[in-house]
Design a protein around this motif. Structure first.
Motif, PDB file in Angstrom:
ATOM      1  N   GLN A 161       0.833  -1.206   0.000  1.00  0.00           N
ATOM      2  CA  GLN A 161       0.000   0.000   0.000  1.00  0.00           C
ATOM      3  C   GLN A 161       0.867   1.257   0.000  1.00  0.00           C
ATOM      4  OE1 GLN A 161      -3.282  -1.147  -0.125  1.00  0.00           O
ATOM      5  NE2 GLN A 161      -2.180  -3.086   0.090  1.00  0.00           N
ATOM      6  N   LYS A 166      -0.741   4.237  -2.607  1.00  0.00           N
ATOM      7  CA  LYS A 166      -2.207   4.188  -2.646  1.00  0.00           C
ATOM      8  C   LYS A 166      -2.811   5.262  -1.752  1.00  0.00           C
ATOM      9  CE  LYS A 166      -4.166   0.145  -2.720  1.00  0.00           C
ATOM     10  NZ  LYS A 166      -4.689  -1.187  -2.286  1.00  0.00           N
ATOM     11  N   HIS A 187      -6.279   0.735  -6.250  1.00  0.00           N
ATOM     12  CA  HIS A 187      -6.773  -0.338  -5.389  1.00  0.00           C
ATOM     13  C   HIS A 187      -7.359  -1.487  -6.198  1.00  0.00           C
ATOM     14  CE1 HIS A 187      -8.246  -2.429  -1.934  1.00  0.00           C
ATOM     15  NE2 HIS A 187      -9.495  -2.367  -2.360  1.00  0.00           N
ATOM     16  N   LEU A 197      -5.336  -4.454   4.501  1.00  0.00           N
ATOM     17  CA  LEU A 197      -5.876  -3.148   4.151  1.00  0.00           C
ATOM     18  C   LEU A 197      -6.458  -2.452   5.375  1.00  0.00           C
ATOM     19  CD1 LEU A 197      -6.347  -1.183   1.832  1.00  0.00           C
ATOM     20  CD2 LEU A 197      -8.531  -2.306   1.387  1.00  0.00           C
TER      21      LEU A 197
END
Length: 419
Positions: A161, A166, A187, A197
């Protein structure tokens, strides 16, 4: 609005900005929490006024027990919280409370939950206890105490991530709120475990809290929908994020900007909109062009990837640095700093119990103004002591690293803009 609920008048309900009625309700909230934290499961005595309340002996308990503990309980009109129904282990309540406060003024945390429940103490107390239970059961401390590499080893896709950018925090908006950018097109639900997540979301939440500098109380989120397709949609994650803002981090969202949402998103939005609390829904702003973003974020703070943005900033992940958490090994210093912080914490609780009973002159002969002045000074001491302890209990993260780190040793945040 339910009976007993009170709307928060503009400019009130914050630390140092309480109306007389709000102060009374904050005192009741503190009295209830300390009563439970001291090991009591029964309701407090009901008394006409806080000033007339008799002292009641309370029990020691919890990880924070021991030398320095003040076990003088207080009594105010009781709420109707069902501890058995909530299911929280009261022996862990004090730990959950103070682990959540961090370097903030302790009143700030309670006031968030009171405002979220429109100053209904029973509802606010129930809400904060459920949030504490969640923090304990989901081990939120793990996100703070482990490095990104350690978290990635346990939760597949956690570090991904950050590597792809992101989501990241950069700069502040026009109201001084830290800005969290979320690049939705990046994503793909299958690229990481759902729990990874969730943990990354908590990582951003807990890190972002350190960047919210008093008197600012909230953050700005920008969901960049550029390039969004239905392949990016993750309803389970959206539900989790909504729950975080509504139940676990209330009154932390200042504005949520949905930027450049394509036509395909509007069908999705009709579903999501139905999940939102009216308070959260009222903080959502749609922007169709980059220029509209400058209504929220000053052009000098806005990355130049957006038209009109003047900050020549490009996100780049800086990996974990070898040895950055070596202070974890210095147990002697950690314990000394922990004892110093806990000593101030116990003083704050003791003075808070005195403050709850205050009205004119209390049993100690001190005025409420004198007691409040001491509470304020102790809150400042707590902040200083916490950030001395912080590097011995919290892993360094992305925002501690680099040539221009955002998070400073004293708990302040420093943003660097390249205009």
């Amino acid at each position: 609005m339910a009976k007993g609920d009170i709307q928060t008048a503009p400019g009130t309900g914050l630390v140092g900005k309480l109306t007389p009625d709000q102060k009374v309700l904050l005192k009741q909230m503190w009295a209830e929490i300390l009563h439970i934290a001291d090991g009591n499961t029964g309701a407090l005595e009901t008394v006409p006024t806080a000033a007339a309340a008799p002292a009641v002996a309370a029990k020691k308990g919890g990880w924070f027990g021991g030398k320095g503990a003040d076990t003088t309980a207080v009594a105010v009109p009781a709420t109707k919280v069902n501890l058995a129904e909530i299911g929280i282990d009261i022996k862990q309540l004090r730990t959950a409370l103070w682990n959540n406060i961090l370097g903030d003024h302790p009143d700030s945390l309670l006031l968030r939950f009171l405002r979220a429940r429109k100053w209904n103490v029973t509802n606010g107390l129930t809400m904060i206890l459920k949030a504490f239970k969640w923090r304990l059961e989901d081990d939120i401390e793990e996100v703070k105490s482990k490095s990104e590499d350690e978290l990635d080893a346990k939760y597949r896709g956690f570090r991904l991530q950050m590597e792809m950018g992101k989501s990241f925090v950069h700069g502040t908006d026009k109201l001084g709120r830290p800005v969290v950018y979320i690049n939705v097109r990046m994503h793909k639900p299958s690229e990481q475990d759902p729990k990874a997540l969730e943990k990354f979301t908590i990582y951003v939440m807990e890190t972002g809290r350190l960047m919210i500098q008093p008197p600012v109380e909230t953050a700005c989120l920008v969901f960049d929908m550029t390039g969004f397709s239905l392949a990016n949609m993750d309803y389970n994650f959206v539900k989790f994020l909504v729950q975080c803002f509504e139940a676990y981090y209330p009154e932390s969202l200042g504005v949520l900007v949905i930027h450049k949402a394509p036509f395909v998103f509007w069908g999705v939005w009709k579903i999501i909109e139905g999940w939102l609390d009216p308070v959260v829904a009222s903080k959502i702003k749609f922007t169709r062009s980059d220029k509209e973003l400058t209504e929220v974020i000053d052009a000098n703070h806005l990355p130049n990837k957006y038209d009109g943005g003047k900050d020549q900033y490009t996100y780049q992940y800086t990996p974990v640095v070898a040895g950055e958490n070596d202070r974890f090994k210095d147990i002697e210093t950690k314990n000394r700093l922990l004892d110093e912080w806990k000593g101030i914490m116990w003083k704050f609780e003791a003075v808070t119990k005195e403050w709850i009973q205050a009205g004119g002159k209390n049993a100690s002969g001190r005025s409420e103004d004198e007691i409040e002045s001491e509470r304020l000074n102790l809150a400042k001491e707590l902040r200083v002591a916490y950030f001395k302890l912080d590097p011995y209990i919290r892993a360094r993260n992305l925002y501690h690293r680099g040539e221009h780190p955002v998070l400073q040793a004293d708990g302040t945040s420093t943003w660097t803009y390249n205009n």
